[in-house]
Scaffold this active site. Structure first.
Site, mmCIF file in Angstrom:
data_model
loop_
_atom_site.group_PDB
_atom_site.id
_atom_site.type_symbol
_atom_site.label_atom_id
_atom_site.label_comp_id
_atom_site.label_asym_id
_atom_site.label_seq_id
_atom_site.Cartn_x
_atom_site.Cartn_y
_atom_site.Cartn_z
ATOM 1 N N ASP A 109 10.523 -99.323 -11.760
ATOM 2 C CA ASP A 109 10.937 -98.117 -12.473
ATOM 3 C C ASP A 109 10.525 -96.874 -11.686
ATOM 4 O OD1 ASP A 109 11.670 -96.914 -15.404
ATOM 5 O OD2 ASP A 109 9.996 -95.807 -14.521
ATOM 6 N N TYR B 235 10.211 -88.065 -9.821
ATOM 7 C CA TYR B 235 8.934 -88.577 -9.332
ATOM 8 C C TYR B 235 8.700 -88.247 -7.856
ATOM 9 C CZ TYR B 235 8.839 -91.580 -13.528
ATOM 10 O OH TYR B 235 8.847 -92.068 -14.813
ATOM 11 N N HIS C 84 16.413 -88.366 -18.398
ATOM 12 C CA HIS C 84 14.954 -88.368 -18.469
ATOM 13 C C HIS C 84 14.390 -87.779 -19.767
ATOM 14 C CE1 HIS C 84 11.410 -88.577 -15.428
ATOM 15 N NE2 HIS C 84 11.006 -88.898 -16.640
ATOM 16 N N SER D 137 15.798 -91.528 -22.289
ATOM 17 C CA SER D 137 14.340 -91.604 -22.218
ATOM 18 C C SER D 137 13.736 -90.483 -23.061
ATOM 19 C CB SER D 137 13.875 -91.494 -20.760
ATOM 20 O OG SER D 137 12.466 -91.586 -20.669
ATOM 21 N N PRO E 183 1.968 -97.982 -21.607
ATOM 22 C CA PRO E 183 1.635 -99.022 -22.580
ATOM 23 C C PRO E 183 0.135 -99.241 -22.758
ATOM 24 C CG PRO E 183 2.323 -100.016 -20.524
ATOM 25 C CD PRO E 183 2.573 -98.545 -20.381
ATOM 26 N N SER F 283 0.344 -98.943 -11.940
ATOM 27 C CA SER F 283 -0.883 -99.040 -11.169
ATOM 28 C C SER F 283 -0.523 -99.046 -9.696
ATOM 29 C CB SER F 283 -1.668 -100.311 -11.511
ATOM 30 O OG SER F 283 -2.854 -100.375 -10.734
ATOM 31 N N ILE G 49 -2.340 -104.554 -10.720
ATOM 32 C CA ILE G 49 -0.938 -104.980 -10.748
ATOM 33 C C ILE G 49 -0.867 -106.469 -11.079
ATOM 34 C CG2 ILE G 49 1.127 -105.335 -9.335
ATOM 35 C CD1 ILE G 49 0.313 -102.800 -7.775
#
Length: 352
Positions: free
Chosen positions: A14, A19, A82, A110, A160, A202, A208
């Site tokens: 993602d 970004y 976004h 999103s 999350p 991460s 990860i």
């Protein structure tokens, strides 16, 4: 991080135009493909377009072309608008253009709520396939999740782990410790079992890998909502006791699917084993008249009842009668003997 993730087994990456890392993401993907770890068709790549005030439709399509160029891809698996800002409907129509041109396989949104989603859907020709929202045990978004599923829109959870703030949550850690997993793994599995796609972030290979190797149980996660909302340790213990999966017997009573067996265990060791099992969450103890350990099993049970770990009604006790040389009367006598040895007024299950 992308190369490590793909090597470990991740197949969903993602990113977003905002970004500022699409070129590096694309380079890592290309290197992994070149190394023979994956093929392009094995990978699901998501990016996002930033909504604009003017010429939103054309700028969204242009943004998608730029993302494809930066990542050196011929198509994207999912493109999201976004935020529901400015002319987000126009931006979504630019995504629809990319969809019709087969540059994108699916499109979505999103950070949209129910009202914003309804407004968009009423003006769209391609229904959003996904909404990416913040979701974790402290921001569970249960209402939107119910709404999205009823409208056949999948949900992806970002943050999350609460941007890392929940990995030291003592209640989540306690659930994880019971199953030799981390709080992070528990939270990821909880989302998956709610039908939510999850994208923990991460850049460290250790984390990860840990996130990918999330807890694989199937029934115990439904109580995280209550556990994290509660500030009461009593409430937490009550919910923790419910974590053991149950199966309903034809008598109507429920029997825990996992229990502690005590065959060939006697004396103080079996007493301690029962105490340890109850402390970590077992709620089913199996013994037998012939095992000659019912007294110690009972002592272990009552030690934990006295310590406030559980109540008798929260425990399922199984024992057995020995058929050799016995009859109806002797079987009943054995059951009374077991009740006395275990120091209980009833047994949950007696087997021959």
């Amino acid at each position: 991080a992308v190369k490590d993730a793909i090597e470990i087994g991740y197949r969903h990456i993602d990113t977003a135009s905002d970004y500022g890392n699409e070129a590096e993401v694309g380079q890592a993907i290309a290197e992994s493909i070149k190394a023979g770890i994956i093929k392009r068709e094995d990978l699901f790549v998501t990016t996002k377009v930033w909504p604009q005030k003017a010429d939103a439709q054309a700028k969204a399509l242009q943004s998608i072309h730029e993302s494809l160029t930066k990542m050196n891809l011929t198509y994207l698996d999912l493109v999201l608008v976004h935020f529901p800002w400015d002319d987000y409907v126009g931006s979504y129509k630019g995504c629809e253009d990319a969809f019709h041109q087969k540059l994108v396989r699916s499109i979505g949104i999103s950070n949209f709520n129910e009202q914003q989603t309804d407004n968009l859907v009423s003006k769209a020709t391609v229904k959003p396939a996904n909404d990416q929202i913040m979701s974790n045990p402290k921001a569970e978004s249960a209402g939107y999740l119910k709404y999205s599923h009823s409208h056949n829109i999948t949900v992806t959870a970002y943050s999350p782990l609460g941007t890392g703030s929940l990995v030291k949550n003592p209640k989540l850690m306690a659930i994880g410790q019971k199953h030799n997993k981390s709080a992070a793994q528990v939270m990821i599995r909880w989302q998956i079992q709610r039908g939510v796609i999850v994208i923990p972030k991460s850049v460290k290979k250790q984390y990860i890998k840990e996130d990918f190797e999330q807890y694989i149980g199937h029934k115990i996660m439904g109580f995280i909502d209550k556990v994290c909302e509660s500030n009461s340790e009593t409430d937490f213990e009550t919910e923790r006791q419910k974590l053991t999966p149950m199966i309903k017997l034809n008598t109507g009573y429920e029997m825990p699917e996992i229990g502690l067996g005590t065959w060939q265990a006697k004396g103080d060791p079996v007493k301690q084993a029962v105490k340890d099992a109850l402390e970590v969450g077992y709620r089913h103890i199996d013994t037998a008249y012939i095992y000659e350990n019912e007294k110690e099993v009972g002592e272990g049970i009552h030690a934990q009842i006295a310590a406030g770990v559980l109540k008798r009604e929260e425990l399922f006790i199984t024992t057995k009668v020995w058929p050799n040389g016995s009859n109806q009367k002797k079987a009943l006598e054995m059951i009374h003997h077991s009740l006395k040895q275990l120091n209980v007024t009833y047994l949950d299950l007696v087997l021959i």
